[in-house]
Design an enzyme around this catalytic site. Structure first.
Site, PDB file in Angstrom:
ATOM      1  N   GLY A  75      37.790-133.234  -1.876  1.00 14.16           N
ATOM      2  CA  GLY A  75      37.604-132.868  -0.476  1.00 14.16           C
ATOM      3  C   GLY A  75      38.836-132.190   0.107  1.00 14.16           C
ATOM      4  O   GLY A  75      38.718-131.247   0.901  1.00 14.16           O
ATOM      5  N   THR A  76      40.020-132.665  -0.281  1.00 17.58           N
ATOM      6  CA  THR A  76      41.253-132.100   0.280  1.00 17.58           C
ATOM      7  C   THR A  76      41.373-130.625  -0.087  1.00 17.58           C
ATOM      8  O   THR A  76      41.647-129.773   0.769  1.00 17.58           O
ATOM      9  CB  THR A  76      42.480-132.878  -0.245  1.00 17.58           C
ATOM     10  OG1 THR A  76      42.348-134.240   0.163  1.00 17.58           O
ATOM     11  CG2 THR A  76      43.776-132.303   0.301  1.00 17.58           C
ATOM     12  N   ASN A  82      35.873-140.722   9.057  1.00 12.89           N
ATOM     13  CA  ASN A  82      35.986-141.687   7.957  1.00 12.89           C
ATOM     14  C   ASN A  82      36.303-143.105   8.407  1.00 12.89           C
ATOM     15  O   ASN A  82      35.871-144.066   7.787  1.00 12.89           O
ATOM     16  CB  ASN A  82      37.056-141.218   6.958  1.00 12.89           C
ATOM     17  CG  ASN A  82      38.308-140.699   7.621  1.00 12.89           C
ATOM     18  OD1 ASN A  82      38.265-139.692   8.324  1.00 12.89           O
ATOM     19  ND2 ASN A  82      39.420-141.374   7.424  1.00 12.89           N
ATOM     20  N   GLN A 128      32.591-137.402   4.192  1.00 13.23           N
ATOM     21  CA  GLN A 128      32.010-138.735   4.384  1.00 13.23           C
ATOM     22  C   GLN A 128      30.508-138.716   4.626  1.00 13.23           C
ATOM     23  O   GLN A 128      29.859-139.753   4.481  1.00 13.23           O
ATOM     24  CB  GLN A 128      32.692-139.444   5.558  1.00 13.23           C
ATOM     25  CG  GLN A 128      34.124-139.866   5.277  1.00 13.23           C
ATOM     26  CD  GLN A 128      34.248-140.996   4.267  1.00 13.23           C
ATOM     27  OE1 GLN A 128      33.261-141.644   3.905  1.00 13.23           O
ATOM     28  NE2 GLN A 128      35.453-141.237   3.795  1.00 13.23           N
ATOM     29  N   GLY A 130      33.534-135.689  -4.168  1.00 13.64           N
ATOM     30  CA  GLY A 130      32.692-136.393  -5.125  1.00 13.64           C
ATOM     31  C   GLY A 130      32.840-137.906  -5.112  1.00 13.64           C
ATOM     32  O   GLY A 130      31.854-138.636  -5.222  1.00 13.64           O
ATOM     33  N   HIS A 131      34.075-138.398  -4.949  1.00 16.20           N
ATOM     34  CA  HIS A 131      34.265-139.851  -5.106  1.00 16.20           C
ATOM     35  C   HIS A 131      33.761-140.660  -3.928  1.00 16.20           C
ATOM     36  O   HIS A 131      33.785-141.888  -3.957  1.00 16.20           O
ATOM     37  CB  HIS A 131      35.738-140.182  -5.423  1.00 16.20           C
ATOM     38  CG  HIS A 131      36.693-140.023  -4.282  1.00 16.20           C
ATOM     39  ND1 HIS A 131      37.271-141.103  -3.651  1.00 16.20           N
ATOM     40  CD2 HIS A 131      37.182-138.932  -3.660  1.00 16.20           C
ATOM     41  CE1 HIS A 131      38.098-140.665  -2.703  1.00 16.20           C
ATOM     42  NE2 HIS A 131      38.055-139.353  -2.695  1.00 16.20           N
ATOM     43  N   THR A 174      40.449-123.432 -15.407  1.00 20.31           N
ATOM     44  CA  THR A 174      39.336-123.842 -16.278  1.00 20.31           C
ATOM     45  C   THR A 174      38.565-124.985 -15.624  1.00 20.31           C
ATOM     46  O   THR A 174      39.162-125.947 -15.145  1.00 20.31           O
ATOM     47  CB  THR A 174      39.873-124.264 -17.662  1.00 20.31           C
ATOM     48  OG1 THR A 174      40.609-123.164 -18.186  1.00 20.31           O
ATOM     49  CG2 THR A 174      38.744-124.643 -18.599  1.00 20.31           C
ATOM     50  N   CYS A 177      52.073-149.062   8.005  1.00 18.35           N
ATOM     51  CA  CYS A 177      53.356-149.748   8.201  1.00 18.35           C
ATOM     52  C   CYS A 177      54.469-148.718   8.165  1.00 18.35           C
ATOM     53  O   CYS A 177      54.598-147.980   7.192  1.00 18.35           O
ATOM     54  CB  CYS A 177      53.584-150.776   7.104  1.00 18.35           C
ATOM     55  SG  CYS A 177      52.863-152.346   7.516  1.00 18.35           S
TER      56      CYS A 177
HETATM   57  C1  LIG Z   1      36.752-137.173   6.050  1.00 12.21           C
HETATM   58  C2  LIG Z   1      37.509-136.945   4.792  1.00 12.21           C
HETATM   59  N1  LIG Z   1      37.899-135.700   4.478  1.00 12.21           N
HETATM   60  C3  LIG Z   1      38.572-135.414   3.344  1.00 12.21           C
HETATM   61  C4  LIG Z   1      38.887-136.411   2.449  1.00 12.21           C
HETATM   62  C5  LIG Z   1      39.676-136.064   1.219  1.00 12.21           C
HETATM   63  O1  LIG Z   1      38.868-136.054   0.072  1.00 12.21           O
HETATM   64  P1  LIG Z   1      39.542-136.209  -1.384  1.00 12.21           P
HETATM   65  O2  LIG Z   1      40.024-137.615  -1.469  1.00 12.21           O
HETATM   66  O3  LIG Z   1      38.422-135.917  -2.344  1.00 12.21           O
HETATM   67  O4  LIG Z   1      40.615-135.206  -1.491  1.00 12.21           O
HETATM   68  C6  LIG Z   1      38.503-137.735   2.730  1.00 12.21           C
HETATM   69  C7  LIG Z   1      38.874-138.825   1.809  1.00 12.21           C
HETATM   70  O5  LIG Z   1      39.350-139.874   2.237  1.00 12.21           O
HETATM   71  C8  LIG Z   1      37.794-137.995   3.920  1.00 12.21           C
HETATM   72  O6  LIG Z   1      37.411-139.227   4.245  1.00 12.21           O
END
Ligand SMILES: Cc1ncc(COP(=O)(O)O)c(C=O)c1O
Length: 388
Positions: free
Chosen positions: A76-77, A155, A183, A204-205, A241, A327
């Protein structure tokens, strides 16, 4: 935990999900004999390429897109970085970016970097329910936005943003619309055409595929400057790849998600509400954060009164869940997302996020509620309590 303790109850599916059995089965052959490079012209490579294209079609089908609109990424990032940085670089010049105050760092940080590079950044506030102020967003977009980037489902609190309404405004003013759906994909039905987005991030995760794989939906006609430079994979939009096994896993996870989506509403949503009802009964003064209706079916963010959420979870090893706090130098700081909703620091420190999955059972919910309430009582009545 001692060996005789029951298995902990995993209520942190917004952090990550287990890999589904059918997902693991689908990917394993590509970690064994089917190790070809999709760019290779012989049979082993061609089979890998076919598997990647099948997965592309499966991902596209889950969100109402065509296979050609899907770019695989490392998660996602990377998808959001490609969407945000790739759009601003392609537009060129000095751009105005409109976003919200409740974004994930995967959006916040590229936006911050672009602001440092001289682009204008406007963060539209949210109300106490976590929803973006549409009137303020409309004004900000109307004042020359080039890109609008908005989290679809938050999230920490699960609140859904009015993406389609904001996209309409973005397009009326010629801006590109990106949604971070990390999410929401796999938890609720998503149709990119109904949402009217140009770009949409998938992780994906969060939907029972492994970590380190994701995708970006790119609408036809939307050009992006690649963030990584290299060979021409993914139509030149994301070189490197292909991670064939994980791509196959994401495809299967999307196929599985489509078949399980109704269960999220019929089973997971009532279990989430049941968890809240039980906690509310046992913990006087406990409140729920987020929008009452426009929210993910699996996410419950509650504020435990008079204690910190971290203390509650530390006293409750039977439940795996998250707090939004961090923290810093021995001091606990409340979640910036909860602070953005206007929740005072002291109350926000009591937050615990409980996120359910397709494997969560009614018995787990009853046990988790009892264990959390018991932990809260012990912490709240301990002599050193009320540190917050
Ligand atoms: C709303 C949201 N965007 C982006 C991400 C980032 O995804 P990834 O962990 O696959 O890079 C997350 C993961 O916590 C998320 O909750």
């Amino acid at each position: 935990m001692t060996p005789s303790d029951p298995d902990p109850i995993y209520l942190d599916h917004n952090a990550t999900t287990p890999v589904a059995a059918s997902v693991l089965d689908a990917m394993l052959p590509f970690l064994r004999g089917e190790y070809g490079n999709p760019s290779s012209g012989y049979a082993l490579g061609r089979r890998a390429k076919e598997a990647v294209e099948t997965a592309r079609a499966q991902v596209a089908a889950l969100i109402g897109a065509d296979a050609g609109n899907i770019v695989f990424t490392s998660g996602g990032t990377e998808a959001s970085n490609l969407a945000i940085r790739g759009t601003v670089r392609r537009l060129g010049g000095r751009q105005k970016i409109v976003t919200s105050t409740v974004e994930h760092p995967a959006t916040d940080e590229p936006c911050n970097r672009l602001a440092c590079d001289g682009h204008a950044l406007h963060r539209v506030p949210v109300g106490p329910d976590g929803r973006i102020d549409v009137a303020q967003a409309t004004t900000a977009i109307g004042a020359g936005a080039g890109l609008v980037t908005l989290i679809h489902a938050q999230n920490e609190i699960g609140t859904l943003q009015p993406v389609a309404a904001i996209a309409q405004e973005a397009h009326r003013h010629g801006a590109v619309m990106h949604a971070d759906a990390a999410q929401s994909v796999g938890k609720i039905a998503i149709d990119v055409k109904a949402l009217d987005v140009d770009l949409l991030s998938i992780a994906g995760h969060k939907l029972y595929a492994p970590k380190g794989i994701g995708a970006l939906y790119v609408r036809d006609g939307i050009a992006l400057e690649p963030v990584l430079l290299g060979a021409g994979q993914e139509n030149g939009r994301r070189p490197g790849t292909e991670n064939v096994a994980s791509i196959v896993a994401l495809g299967e996870a999307c196929r599985l998600a489509a078949s399980r989506l109704p269960q999220a509403q019929t089973t997971i949503r009532p279990l989430t509400d049941e968890l809240f009802a039980r906690l509310q009964k046992e913990v006087p003064g406990l409140t729920r954060v987020g929008h009452p209706g426009e929210r993910l079916p699996n996410t419950l963010n509650v504020l435990f009164p008079g204690v910190s959420g971290r203390e509650v979870l530390n006293a409750c090893p039977a439940v795996f869940a998250s707090t939004g706090s961090a923290c810093h130098a021995d001091r606990e700081e409340a979640s910036p997302v909860l602070r953005a909703l206007g929740i005072p620091e002291r109350e926000a420190l009591g937050a615990v996020r409980l996120s359910l999955g397709f494997d969560t059972t009614a018995a787990q919910i009853a046990n988790a509620a009892a264990a959390l309430a018991d932990a809260w009582r012990r912490v709240a009545h301990a002599p050193a309590a009320r540190a917050v």
